[in-house]
Each structure stands twice: as structure tokens, then as C-alpha cells.
Scaffold this motif. Structure first.
Motif, PDB file in Angstrom:
ATOM      1  N   ASP A 156     -47.950 -13.767  -7.016  1.00 23.92           N
ATOM      2  CA  ASP A 156     -49.001 -13.044  -7.904  1.00 23.92           C
ATOM      3  C   ASP A 156     -48.976 -14.115  -9.183  1.00 23.92           C
ATOM      4  O   ASP A 156     -48.252 -15.122  -9.492  1.00 23.92           O
ATOM      5  CB  ASP A 156     -48.422 -11.854  -8.327  1.00 23.92           C
ATOM      6  CG  ASP A 156     -49.653 -10.788  -8.660  1.00 23.92           C
ATOM      7  OD1 ASP A 156     -50.628 -11.401  -8.901  1.00 23.92           O
ATOM      8  OD2 ASP A 156     -49.551  -9.756  -9.021  1.00 23.92           O
ATOM      9  N   ILE A 157     -49.976 -13.897  -9.907  1.00 23.14           N
ATOM     10  CA  ILE A 157     -50.330 -14.350 -11.423  1.00 23.14           C
ATOM     11  C   ILE A 157     -50.370 -13.262 -12.192  1.00 23.14           C
ATOM     12  O   ILE A 157     -51.260 -12.147 -12.098  1.00 23.14           O
ATOM     13  CB  ILE A 157     -51.455 -15.318 -11.269  1.00 23.14           C
ATOM     14  CG1 ILE A 157     -51.492 -16.412 -10.259  1.00 23.14           C
ATOM     15  CG2 ILE A 157     -51.870 -15.736 -12.712  1.00 23.14           C
ATOM     16  CD1 ILE A 157     -52.720 -17.080 -10.134  1.00 23.14           C
ATOM     17  N   ILE A 158     -49.528 -13.402 -13.651  1.00 24.55           N
ATOM     18  CA  ILE A 158     -49.617 -12.410 -14.588  1.00 24.55           C
ATOM     19  C   ILE A 158     -50.211 -13.430 -15.797  1.00 24.55           C
ATOM     20  O   ILE A 158     -50.026 -14.418 -15.934  1.00 24.55           O
ATOM     21  CB  ILE A 158     -48.441 -11.681 -14.697  1.00 24.55           C
ATOM     22  CG1 ILE A 158     -47.253 -12.629 -15.261  1.00 24.55           C
ATOM     23  CG2 ILE A 158     -47.991 -10.882 -13.485  1.00 24.55           C
ATOM     24  CD1 ILE A 158     -46.274 -11.964 -15.647  1.00 24.55           C
ATOM     25  N   GLU A 159     -50.677 -12.200 -16.744  1.00 23.55           N
ATOM     26  CA  GLU A 159     -51.120 -12.873 -18.139  1.00 23.55           C
ATOM     27  C   GLU A 159     -50.273 -12.132 -19.032  1.00 23.55           C
ATOM     28  O   GLU A 159     -50.036 -11.018 -19.430  1.00 23.55           O
ATOM     29  CB  GLU A 159     -52.626 -12.618 -18.277  1.00 23.55           C
ATOM     30  CG  GLU A 159     -53.004 -13.192 -19.536  1.00 23.55           C
ATOM     31  CD  GLU A 159     -54.671 -12.681 -19.814  1.00 23.55           C
ATOM     32  OE1 GLU A 159     -55.155 -12.202 -20.914  1.00 23.55           O
ATOM     33  OE2 GLU A 159     -55.377 -12.900 -18.683  1.00 23.55           O
ATOM     34  N   ASP A 175     -51.768 -16.477 -28.295  1.00 26.42           N
ATOM     35  CA  ASP A 175     -52.023 -17.335 -27.120  1.00 26.42           C
ATOM     36  C   ASP A 175     -51.837 -16.283 -25.812  1.00 26.42           C
ATOM     37  O   ASP A 175     -51.235 -15.208 -25.943  1.00 26.42           O
ATOM     38  CB  ASP A 175     -50.801 -18.192 -26.774  1.00 26.42           C
ATOM     39  CG  ASP A 175     -50.965 -19.550 -27.620  1.00 26.42           C
ATOM     40  OD1 ASP A 175     -52.179 -19.759 -27.958  1.00 26.42           O
ATOM     41  OD2 ASP A 175     -50.082 -20.347 -27.840  1.00 26.42           O
ATOM     42  N   ARG A 176     -52.419 -16.704 -24.857  1.00 27.06           N
ATOM     43  CA  ARG A 176     -52.111 -15.772 -23.719  1.00 27.06           C
ATOM     44  C   ARG A 176     -51.596 -16.769 -22.458  1.00 27.06           C
ATOM     45  O   ARG A 176     -52.036 -17.673 -22.049  1.00 27.06           O
ATOM     46  CB  ARG A 176     -53.383 -15.120 -22.677  1.00 27.06           C
ATOM     47  CG  ARG A 176     -53.939 -14.005 -23.980  1.00 27.06           C
ATOM     48  CD  ARG A 176     -55.195 -13.243 -23.265  1.00 27.06           C
ATOM     49  NE  ARG A 176     -56.328 -14.438 -23.904  1.00 27.06           N
ATOM     50  CZ  ARG A 176     -57.638 -14.378 -23.189  1.00 27.06           C
ATOM     51  NH1 ARG A 176     -57.858 -13.476 -22.180  1.00 27.06           N
ATOM     52  NH2 ARG A 176     -58.371 -15.102 -23.733  1.00 27.06           N
ATOM     53  N   LEU A 177     -50.279 -16.290 -22.136  1.00 23.40           N
ATOM     54  CA  LEU A 177     -49.498 -17.239 -20.893  1.00 23.40           C
ATOM     55  C   LEU A 177     -50.111 -16.799 -19.944  1.00 23.40           C
ATOM     56  O   LEU A 177     -49.777 -15.568 -19.393  1.00 23.40           O
ATOM     57  CB  LEU A 177     -48.016 -17.127 -21.350  1.00 23.40           C
ATOM     58  CG  LEU A 177     -47.354 -17.343 -22.538  1.00 23.40           C
ATOM     59  CD1 LEU A 177     -46.019 -17.254 -22.612  1.00 23.40           C
ATOM     60  CD2 LEU A 177     -48.025 -18.649 -23.124  1.00 23.40           C
ATOM     61  N   ILE A 178     -50.311 -17.702 -18.888  1.00 25.28           N
ATOM     62  CA  ILE A 178     -50.829 -17.374 -17.544  1.00 25.28           C
ATOM     63  C   ILE A 178     -49.417 -18.057 -16.749  1.00 25.28           C
ATOM     64  O   ILE A 178     -49.333 -19.156 -16.435  1.00 25.28           O
ATOM     65  CB  ILE A 178     -52.044 -18.263 -16.969  1.00 25.28           C
ATOM     66  CG1 ILE A 178     -53.335 -17.982 -17.915  1.00 25.28           C
ATOM     67  CG2 ILE A 178     -52.555 -17.813 -15.575  1.00 25.28           C
ATOM     68  CD1 ILE A 178     -53.471 -16.478 -18.285  1.00 25.28           C
ATOM     69  N   LEU A 228     -41.990 -12.067 -11.480  1.00 23.26           N
ATOM     70  CA  LEU A 228     -43.102 -11.711 -12.522  1.00 23.26           C
ATOM     71  C   LEU A 228     -42.855 -10.460 -13.000  1.00 23.26           C
ATOM     72  O   LEU A 228     -42.836 -10.095 -14.396  1.00 23.26           O
ATOM     73  CB  LEU A 228     -44.481 -11.706 -11.739  1.00 23.26           C
ATOM     74  CG  LEU A 228     -44.863 -13.165 -11.463  1.00 23.26           C
ATOM     75  CD1 LEU A 228     -46.264 -13.399 -11.059  1.00 23.26           C
ATOM     76  CD2 LEU A 228     -44.843 -14.333 -12.464  1.00 23.26           C
ATOM     77  N   LYS A 229     -42.594  -9.345 -12.329  1.00 20.26           N
ATOM     78  CA  LYS A 229     -42.089  -8.079 -12.568  1.00 20.26           C
ATOM     79  C   LYS A 229     -41.037  -7.892 -13.559  1.00 20.26           C
ATOM     80  O   LYS A 229     -40.877  -7.250 -14.410  1.00 20.26           O
ATOM     81  CB  LYS A 229     -42.047  -6.818 -11.437  1.00 20.26           C
ATOM     82  CG  LYS A 229     -43.422  -6.686 -10.652  1.00 20.26           C
ATOM     83  CD  LYS A 229     -43.024  -5.742  -9.474  1.00 20.26           C
ATOM     84  CE  LYS A 229     -44.316  -5.334  -8.840  1.00 20.26           C
ATOM     85  NZ  LYS A 229     -44.182  -4.411  -7.717  1.00 20.26           N
ATOM     86  N   SER A 246     -40.353 -18.923 -12.236  1.00 20.53           N
ATOM     87  CA  SER A 246     -41.730 -18.838 -12.306  1.00 20.53           C
ATOM     88  C   SER A 246     -42.050 -20.101 -13.226  1.00 20.53           C
ATOM     89  O   SER A 246     -41.454 -20.557 -14.116  1.00 20.53           O
ATOM     90  CB  SER A 246     -42.011 -17.439 -12.933  1.00 20.53           C
ATOM     91  OG  SER A 246     -41.498 -16.564 -12.177  1.00 20.53           O
ATOM     92  N   THR A 247     -43.505 -20.202 -13.134  1.00 25.85           N
ATOM     93  CA  THR A 247     -44.084 -21.333 -13.977  1.00 25.85           C
ATOM     94  C   THR A 247     -45.195 -20.897 -14.801  1.00 25.85           C
ATOM     95  O   THR A 247     -46.071 -20.004 -14.129  1.00 25.85           O
ATOM     96  CB  THR A 247     -44.528 -22.431 -12.917  1.00 25.85           C
ATOM     97  OG1 THR A 247     -43.578 -22.824 -11.936  1.00 25.85           O
ATOM     98  CG2 THR A 247     -44.961 -23.714 -13.729  1.00 25.85           C
ATOM     99  N   ILE A 248     -45.244 -21.524 -15.933  1.00 29.45           N
ATOM    100  CA  ILE A 248     -46.275 -21.273 -16.942  1.00 29.45           C
ATOM    101  C   ILE A 248     -47.448 -22.338 -16.544  1.00 29.45           C
ATOM    102  O   ILE A 248     -47.213 -23.456 -16.820  1.00 29.45           O
ATOM    103  CB  ILE A 248     -46.241 -21.487 -18.363  1.00 29.45           C
ATOM    104  CG1 ILE A 248     -44.919 -20.386 -18.864  1.00 29.45           C
ATOM    105  CG2 ILE A 248     -47.438 -21.189 -19.228  1.00 29.45           C
ATOM    106  CD1 ILE A 248     -44.516 -20.417 -20.353  1.00 29.45           C
TER     107      ILE A 248
END
Length: 373
Positions: free
Chosen positions: A292-295, A345-348, A356-357, A320-322
Motif C-alpha cells: 500500500d501507499i500512505i500519506e 510536508d506530506r510524506l508519501i 504501514l499500519k 518501508s520507503t519514502i
């Protein structure tokens, strides 16, 4: 003033349940006459046989039961085989027949009027809905929401379906086994509040009629005005309609035809790297379970402010990776280890869903775990 407001909300929330309780007790009220007749027949029979047997209560009661029930074990009581006893037994038997016919009539009438088992089940369901937290409210059942329901189930997310069409109830129960649903006037505060909207996470409005969509949207937003605490997604027919819904309080308005066209176009234009295109599509539409991808939004008080990328535990601890940073609406995709994180900033972040959870939970509980010691 706050106490009065809470009482008002509680009164609205429980109003629909109260209505079903009223219906339930109304059905139970139909059984008052048979119950009265039963008690009367048992009392008269027992008292009469006690007079004949000069005070033998147990046998008098037993004689009354076998007479009224037409079991017919014979005249076991003293003096019950006398002329007076047999006359009394005859009239008692007639009274028993009257009791049975009256009870049967009342029972059939109660069943035809309202299914008492249905009422019990529906009341229990409404009570269970009041215990839900962070659930999703889905308004209207159709092909689109049925797919949403499948997705919510696969992710173990509770939901409540609101539907105004009574004829769909059997389909909802039998074909889709939906646990929580409310059939009724979806525009009323009673029905909306019975969905436990005060504890819900958000709502999806998928009604066919644009006027109805508008009415429900306004009703929901009046009860839950904060967009951040309660999201509302609405289906729209065109851009103009979508813009109207956003102005009325929707977090987003989705145009199905536009989404389908965009998805098909992505396959056409990205044929050479179809795997990546398909993966991103699956992530976007919640079809991918493992990745998944989170912000993450970085506010002024965040421990991440002024920290370098190489100071974070996101890669080492959470695997996980930014992959990007959104800064002043600019998308930065070239992430260097010495880059500092700034307020706003918003990190993706890209990674496995479980990891991610864990990152999101860490942000809620103890943000310092995201920083290397």
C-alpha cells in the motif's frame, strides 16, 4: 447547555429503536386476552375441583390441566364422577375449547399483523449498531456499493447499509448476508442517527437521484460538520454536479464514468509497463492487500520537523520507503538521505500494508520511535 444537547442527540439516536420497541410491545399486547382467559380457566377449574374434593389443591390443579388440555386421563379426583362434578367438567371443557380457539385467532392475527421474530431480530440489530465505532455508512444498495461492501469485508471494516427500498430487504439478507442494515426513510434524522453516525468514520452516498443525494449529503453534514472527523464521498454524474457536492460538504465527489475512462486509458498508454500500472491501480482502488501507499502530514509539533531522512526509522525498522515528499504543492521524487523534513510536508510512504499500519499507529502513540536514537 452541553448536557441538554447530549440528551437531545441521545433522544434522536434511540428514536427508531423506540419505535420498533413500541411495535414489539403492541404485538405482545395481542396476547393479553388469551393470557387472561388461561388464568381465568385455571383459576375457576382449580377452585371448582377444590370445592368438590374439599381442598385437594394439587389434584384439583392437575384435573383442571388435563381437562382443559383435553388429555382425558379420567376422573381421578374425589367427587369428580358425581353429577355435579361431570357438569362442572363439561363446562370447563367448553371453556378450554373457547380458550384454544381464541388463542389461535389472536396468534394468527398477531403473526399477520407483524412478524414478532422479525421485530426481535431487528431490535437486536439496531442495538448492536449503537456499539459500533469507526464504521462506514453506505447509503443505497446497488452494483457499486455491493463491490464496496465486498472490499470493506475483506479488510474487516464494519459498515451499516441504509436503504429506502423495502423490496430489497430479502436480497440484502439472503444474497449478501449484510449484518447491519436499516430500511426506512434515509432522509430522516431518526434513520441516519440510528446508524450511529456519531461514532462512524464516514459515509458513501450512492443514490441514483441527484436531488436525493443532495438531501442526504446536507443531512449528514449537519450532524457531522467536520470533514476531517467524518468523510463523505458522493457519486456524481458530471463535473458540475461534483463541484456542487464539494461545496455542500462532500470530501470528494466521484464520477464513475470518468474513473472507468481513466483506468482504461492508463492501460492503453502504459502497455510497456503494464505490471506497474496494474499494481498502482490495485493500490489506488484497495484491491491490493499486501502492499500500500500512505500519506503522512507533518505538522508544526511533529518530532519529524527538521529531521533528516537518514535519521528516520521508516526504512530500517518498518521496512518501508519514502518515495516522495509533497512540499508547497510541489512533488519531490528525488529523496536524498540528508534532506530535511519541514513543517507542512506530506510524506508519501510505500511498503507492506502491515508495516504501514504500524507506522500510522506509532504516529498516534509515540512519534519518537520514528527517529533513530
Amino acid at each position: 447547555m452541553k448536557l441538554k444537547k447530549n440528551k437531545k442527540i441521545r433522544k434522536i439516536k434511540n428514536n427508531l429503536i423506540f419505535q420498533y420497541y413500541e411495535d414489539f410491545f403492541e404485538v405482545l399486547g395481542e396476547f393479553r386476552l388469551p393470557l387472561f382467559l388461561l388464568v381465568s380457566v385455571l383459576f375457576i377449574g382449580t377452585f371448582g375441583y377444590m370445592m368438590l374434593s374439599r381442598g385437594d389443591f394439587i389434584n384439583s390443579f392437575y384435573m383442571t390441566i388435563i381437562t382443559v388440555a383435553t388429555i382425558g386421563f379420567g376422573e381421578i379426583l374425589q367427587n369428580s364422577d358425581s353429577k355435579v362434578g361431570r357438569i362442572f367438567t363439561s363446562f370447563l371443557s367448553i371453556g378450554g375449547i373457547g380458550f384454544y380457539t381464541t388463542s389461535l385467532t389472536v396468534l394468527v392475527r398477531a403473526i399477520l399483523k407483524r412478524d414478532i421474530l422479525y421485530l426481535i431480530k431487528y431490535i437486536n440489530m439496531l442495538e448492536s449498531i449503537q456499539k459500533l465505532k469507526n464504521h462506514i455508512i453506505i447509503i443505497s444498495f446497488n452494483d457499486i456499493t455491493s463491490k464496496i461492501i465486498d472490499s470493506l469485508r475483506s479488510n474487516n471494516i464494519d459498515f451499516v447499509l441504509l436503504e429506502e427500498r423495502k423490496e430489497l430487504e430479502e436480497k440484502i439478507i439472503k444474497n449478501y448476508s449484510i449484518r447491519y442494515y436499516i430500511i426506512g426513510d434515509i432522509f430522516s434524522k431518526e434513520v441516519i442517527s440510528a446508524s450511529n453516525i456519531l461514532a462512524a468514520k464516514g459515509a458513501v452516498i450512492a443514490l441514483d437521484d441527484s436531488i436525493k443525494r443532495t438531501a442526504v449529503l446536507v443531512s449528514l453534514r449537519l450532524i457531522r460538520p467536520n470533514k476531517e472527523d467524518f468523510f463523505i464521498y458522493v457519486l456524481a454524474n458530471n463535473d458540475e454536479e461534483a463541484e456542487k457536492y464539494k461545496n455542500l460538504g462532500a470530501n470528494a465527489a466521484i464520477i464513475p464514468s470518468k474513473i472507468i475512462a481513466s483506468r482504461l486509458s492508463s492501460y492503453i498508454f502504459h502497455q510497456t509497463y503494464s505490471f506497474v500500472s496494474e499494481l498502482l491501480d490495485k493500490i489506488s482502488y484497495g484491491e491490493e492487500k499486501e502492499i500500500d501507499i500512505i500519506e503522512i502530514n507533518v505538522d508544526n509539533n511533529s518530532v519529524l520537523v527538521n529531521k533528516r531522512i537518514d535519521q528516520l526509522t521508516i526504512r530500517k525498522k518498518f521496512n518501508s520507503t519514502i518515495i516522495a515528499i509533497v512540499r508547497n504543492e510541489d512533488l519531490i521524487v528525488s529523496i536524498k538521505p540528508d534532506m530535511e523534513i519541514l513543517p507542512g510536508d506530506r510524506l508519501i510512504i510505500f511498503g507492506k500494508t502491515k508495516n504501514l499500519k504500524d507506522i500510522q499507529n506509532t504516529l498516534k502513540d509515540n512519534q519518537t520511535q520514528l527517529i533513530l536514537n
